[in-house]
Design a protein around this motif. Structure first.
Motif, PDB file in Angstrom:
ATOM      1  N   ARG A 283      11.020  40.225  37.022  1.00 31.01           N
ATOM      2  CA  ARG A 283       9.696  40.785  37.291  1.00 31.01           C
ATOM      3  C   ARG A 283       8.622  39.946  36.607  1.00 31.01           C
ATOM      4  O   ARG A 283       7.586  39.626  37.215  1.00 31.01           O
ATOM      5  CB  ARG A 283       9.640  42.239  36.803  1.00 31.01           C
ATOM      6  CG  ARG A 283       8.260  42.896  36.900  1.00 31.01           C
ATOM      7  CD  ARG A 283       7.713  42.860  38.305  1.00 31.01           C
ATOM      8  NE  ARG A 283       8.625  43.514  39.236  1.00 31.01           N
ATOM      9  CZ  ARG A 283       8.672  43.268  40.539  1.00 31.01           C
ATOM     10  NH1 ARG A 283       7.881  42.348  41.060  1.00 31.01           N
ATOM     11  NH2 ARG A 283       9.519  43.911  41.307  1.00 31.01           N
ATOM     12  N   GLU A 284       8.864  39.589  35.359  1.00 30.69           N
ATOM     13  CA  GLU A 284       7.910  38.733  34.653  1.00 30.69           C
ATOM     14  C   GLU A 284       7.778  37.382  35.350  1.00 30.69           C
ATOM     15  O   GLU A 284       6.676  36.820  35.429  1.00 30.69           O
ATOM     16  CB  GLU A 284       8.360  38.509  33.203  1.00 30.69           C
ATOM     17  CG  GLU A 284       8.200  39.705  32.291  1.00 30.69           C
ATOM     18  CD  GLU A 284       8.589  39.382  30.860  1.00 30.69           C
ATOM     19  OE1 GLU A 284       8.992  38.220  30.593  1.00 30.69           O
ATOM     20  OE2 GLU A 284       8.502  40.280  30.017  1.00 30.69           O
ATOM     21  N   ALA A 285       8.874  36.872  35.870  1.00 32.22           N
ATOM     22  CA  ALA A 285       8.848  35.569  36.534  1.00 32.22           C
ATOM     23  C   ALA A 285       7.895  35.584  37.721  1.00 32.22           C
ATOM     24  O   ALA A 285       7.087  34.662  37.908  1.00 32.22           O
ATOM     25  CB  ALA A 285      10.252  35.185  36.989  1.00 32.22           C
ATOM     26  N   VAL A 286       7.988  36.622  38.546  1.00 30.20           N
ATOM     27  CA  VAL A 286       7.109  36.720  39.721  1.00 30.20           C
ATOM     28  C   VAL A 286       5.659  36.868  39.286  1.00 30.20           C
ATOM     29  O   VAL A 286       4.759  36.216  39.834  1.00 30.20           O
ATOM     30  CB  VAL A 286       7.542  37.896  40.616  1.00 30.20           C
ATOM     31  CG1 VAL A 286       6.560  38.062  41.780  1.00 30.20           C
ATOM     32  CG2 VAL A 286       8.953  37.666  41.156  1.00 30.20           C
ATOM     33  N   ASP A 287       5.421  37.714  38.274  1.00 32.73           N
ATOM     34  CA  ASP A 287       4.053  37.922  37.794  1.00 32.73           C
ATOM     35  C   ASP A 287       3.461  36.631  37.226  1.00 32.73           C
ATOM     36  O   ASP A 287       2.289  36.307  37.453  1.00 32.73           O
ATOM     37  CB  ASP A 287       4.030  39.017  36.726  1.00 32.73           C
ATOM     38  CG  ASP A 287       4.341  40.395  37.306  1.00 32.73           C
ATOM     39  OD1 ASP A 287       4.244  40.547  38.535  1.00 32.73           O
ATOM     40  OD2 ASP A 287       4.691  41.302  36.526  1.00 32.73           O
ATOM     41  N   LEU A 288       4.274  35.881  36.481  1.00 33.05           N
ATOM     42  CA  LEU A 288       3.786  34.639  35.880  1.00 33.05           C
ATOM     43  C   LEU A 288       3.553  33.559  36.936  1.00 33.05           C
ATOM     44  O   LEU A 288       2.667  32.715  36.781  1.00 33.05           O
ATOM     45  CB  LEU A 288       4.782  34.143  34.826  1.00 33.05           C
ATOM     46  CG  LEU A 288       4.843  34.983  33.544  1.00 33.05           C
ATOM     47  CD1 LEU A 288       5.975  34.497  32.648  1.00 33.05           C
ATOM     48  CD2 LEU A 288       3.522  34.924  32.793  1.00 33.05           C
ATOM     49  N   ALA A 289       4.342  33.593  37.993  1.00 28.88           N
ATOM     50  CA  ALA A 289       4.117  32.637  39.084  1.00 28.88           C
ATOM     51  C   ALA A 289       2.762  32.882  39.723  1.00 28.88           C
ATOM     52  O   ALA A 289       2.033  31.934  40.048  1.00 28.88           O
ATOM     53  CB  ALA A 289       5.227  32.753  40.129  1.00 28.88           C
ATOM     54  N   ARG A 290       2.410  34.147  39.902  1.00 26.83           N
ATOM     55  CA  ARG A 290       1.097  34.482  40.458  1.00 26.83           C
ATOM     56  C   ARG A 290      -0.019  34.045  39.497  1.00 26.83           C
ATOM     57  O   ARG A 290      -1.054  33.519  39.918  1.00 26.83           O
ATOM     58  CB  ARG A 290       0.988  35.988  40.702  1.00 26.83           C
ATOM     59  CG  ARG A 290       1.863  36.540  41.822  1.00 26.83           C
ATOM     60  CD  ARG A 290       1.418  37.944  42.158  1.00 26.83           C
ATOM     61  NE  ARG A 290       2.266  38.598  43.143  1.00 26.83           N
ATOM     62  CZ  ARG A 290       3.204  39.480  42.852  1.00 26.83           C
ATOM     63  NH1 ARG A 290       3.446  39.810  41.590  1.00 26.83           N
ATOM     64  NH2 ARG A 290       3.925  40.036  43.811  1.00 26.83           N
ATOM     65  N   ALA A 291       0.192  34.270  38.202  1.00 26.95           N
ATOM     66  CA  ALA A 291      -0.864  34.026  37.218  1.00 26.95           C
ATOM     67  C   ALA A 291      -1.075  32.544  36.925  1.00 26.95           C
ATOM     68  O   ALA A 291      -2.206  32.105  36.705  1.00 26.95           O
ATOM     69  CB  ALA A 291      -0.536  34.769  35.915  1.00 26.95           C
ATOM     70  N   HIS A 292       0.011  31.761  36.919  1.00 20.54           N
ATOM     71  CA  HIS A 292      -0.086  30.370  36.465  1.00 20.54           C
ATOM     72  C   HIS A 292       0.058  29.333  37.576  1.00 20.54           C
ATOM     73  O   HIS A 292      -0.223  28.155  37.342  1.00 20.54           O
ATOM     74  CB  HIS A 292       0.967  30.101  35.388  1.00 20.54           C
ATOM     75  CG  HIS A 292       0.743  30.860  34.122  1.00 20.54           C
ATOM     76  ND1 HIS A 292      -0.111  30.415  33.128  1.00 20.54           N
ATOM     77  CD2 HIS A 292       1.254  32.046  33.684  1.00 20.54           C
ATOM     78  CE1 HIS A 292      -0.107  31.285  32.132  1.00 20.54           C
ATOM     79  NE2 HIS A 292       0.706  32.285  32.439  1.00 20.54           N
ATOM     80  N   ALA A 293       0.511  29.748  38.758  1.00 23.21           N
ATOM     81  CA  ALA A 293       0.682  28.831  39.886  1.00 23.21           C
ATOM     82  C   ALA A 293       1.407  27.547  39.477  1.00 23.21           C
ATOM     83  O   ALA A 293       0.893  26.443  39.644  1.00 23.21           O
ATOM     84  CB  ALA A 293      -0.663  28.491  40.512  1.00 23.21           C
ATOM     85  N   PRO A 294       2.614  27.651  38.924  1.00 21.34           N
ATOM     86  CA  PRO A 294       3.351  26.442  38.536  1.00 21.34           C
ATOM     87  C   PRO A 294       3.839  25.686  39.756  1.00 21.34           C
ATOM     88  O   PRO A 294       3.938  26.250  40.853  1.00 21.34           O
ATOM     89  CB  PRO A 294       4.529  27.010  37.736  1.00 21.34           C
ATOM     90  CG  PRO A 294       4.787  28.340  38.373  1.00 21.34           C
ATOM     91  CD  PRO A 294       3.417  28.876  38.714  1.00 21.34           C
ATOM     92  N   ALA A 295       4.162  24.421  39.566  1.00 18.79           N
ATOM     93  CA  ALA A 295       4.772  23.645  40.651  1.00 18.79           C
ATOM     94  C   ALA A 295       6.254  23.990  40.781  1.00 18.79           C
ATOM     95  O   ALA A 295       6.799  24.025  41.882  1.00 18.79           O
ATOM     96  CB  ALA A 295       4.600  22.163  40.386  1.00 18.79           C
ATOM     97  N   VAL A 296       6.894  24.246  39.628  1.00 14.58           N
ATOM     98  CA  VAL A 296       8.341  24.486  39.600  1.00 14.58           C
ATOM     99  C   VAL A 296       8.646  25.665  38.695  1.00 14.58           C
ATOM    100  O   VAL A 296       8.016  25.828  37.641  1.00 14.58           O
ATOM    101  CB  VAL A 296       9.112  23.237  39.087  1.00 14.58           C
ATOM    102  CG1 VAL A 296      10.611  23.517  38.995  1.00 14.58           C
ATOM    103  CG2 VAL A 296       8.849  22.030  39.987  1.00 14.58           C
ATOM    104  N   MET A 297       9.607  26.482  39.109  1.00 16.92           N
ATOM    105  CA  MET A 297      10.125  27.542  38.245  1.00 16.92           C
ATOM    106  C   MET A 297      11.622  27.352  38.083  1.00 16.92           C
ATOM    107  O   MET A 297      12.343  27.139  39.058  1.00 16.92           O
ATOM    108  CB  MET A 297       9.849  28.933  38.820  1.00 16.92           C
ATOM    109  CG  MET A 297      10.486  30.050  37.979  1.00 16.92           C
ATOM    110  SD  MET A 297      10.007  31.707  38.520  1.00 16.92           S
ATOM    111  CE  MET A 297       8.301  31.759  37.994  1.00 16.92           C
ATOM    112  N   LEU A 298      12.095  27.404  36.835  1.00 18.94           N
ATOM    113  CA  LEU A 298      13.523  27.426  36.549  1.00 18.94           C
ATOM    114  C   LEU A 298      13.928  28.889  36.463  1.00 18.94           C
ATOM    115  O   LEU A 298      13.467  29.619  35.581  1.00 18.94           O
ATOM    116  CB  LEU A 298      13.812  26.696  35.243  1.00 18.94           C
ATOM    117  CG  LEU A 298      13.621  25.175  35.302  1.00 18.94           C
ATOM    118  CD1 LEU A 298      13.662  24.570  33.916  1.00 18.94           C
ATOM    119  CD2 LEU A 298      14.676  24.535  36.184  1.00 18.94           C
TER     120      LEU A 298
END
Length: 219
Positions: A41-56
């Motif tokens: 859940r945190e991963a999805v929220d942080l993807a929205r907040a930080h717009a990273p190029a890559v997520m591990l």
């Protein structure tokens, strides 16, 4: 000209693993770890907040597991390239993750250089399949599927040129562009061009799906 920095989010429920990954990635001048998540859940929220190029993205996480998080990630932030962190014991989960648009998978005991290379490959739009496990995993996932999918795979592969089929066969072996180039006496850039053309012709999202198709076709 300064290379563009690759923004990364690490999602794993084990703090020591996150710390180790962060230490490795931040040793590379072109990679920045912008956030860490302890569950899906945190991963999805942080993807929205930080717009990273890559997520591990670890598969086994509380609250929302990695596969469920990947599904939400594809809807909430489709531009984020998700590399799945896995072990040898999670092959079936890897197949599901790749089918959901994951950018590839990386074994948790991979060497530091491989981790950095995987992030760079994902950021560049390439799917990454850990070389140390490619043949083993593809063979395992393809078994039991060949009879049902072989005819369709052979039909699709027949649309490729002889050279394209040769490149595809090496993808099925898990070779990198550089290794395939050495095998075929071609430049890495030329192999990359062939790979892009092959993916377009086959309708595959990434080289991992193409590798599985190659094995289904018996290449």
């Amino acid at each position: 000209m300064t290379a563009e920095v690759i923004r990364v989010v690490i999602a794993d429920d084990e703090p020591l693993i996150r710390a180790g990954i962060r230490m490795i990635l931040t040793s590379a001048p072109d990679i920045e770890v912008v956030a860490e998540a302890a569950n899906g859940r945190e991963a999805v929220d942080l993807a929205r907040a930080h717009a990273p190029a890559v997520m591990l993205l670890d598969i086994q996480m509380p609250v929302l597991d990695g596969l469920s998080a990947l599904g939400e990630l594809r809807r909430a932030a489709p531009e984020v390239r998700a590399l799945i962190l896995t072990t040898f014991g999670e092959k079936e989960n890897v197949l599901r993750a790749l089918g959901q648009g994951g950018a590839g998978f990386l074994l948790k005991d991979s060497a530091p250089g491989e981790l950095i290379g995987a992030v760079r490959a994902a950021a560049a739009g390439d799917a990454y399949l850990s070389p140390g496990a490619t043949r083993h995993v593809v063979d395992q996932l393809a078994s039991g599927r060949a009879a049902a999918r072989g005819e369709e795979a052979r039909r699709r592969v027949a649309e490729l040129s002889e050279r394209e089929r040769g490149v595809l066969a090496l993808l099925g072996e898990g070779l990198s562009n550089a290794d395939a180039g050495r095998r075929l006496h071609m430049s890495e850039a030329t192999v990359k061009t062939y790979v892009s053309r092959i993916l377009a012709k086959l309708g595959c999202e990434n080289r991992v799906q193409a590798a599985l198709l190659a094995r289904d076709a018996g290449l």
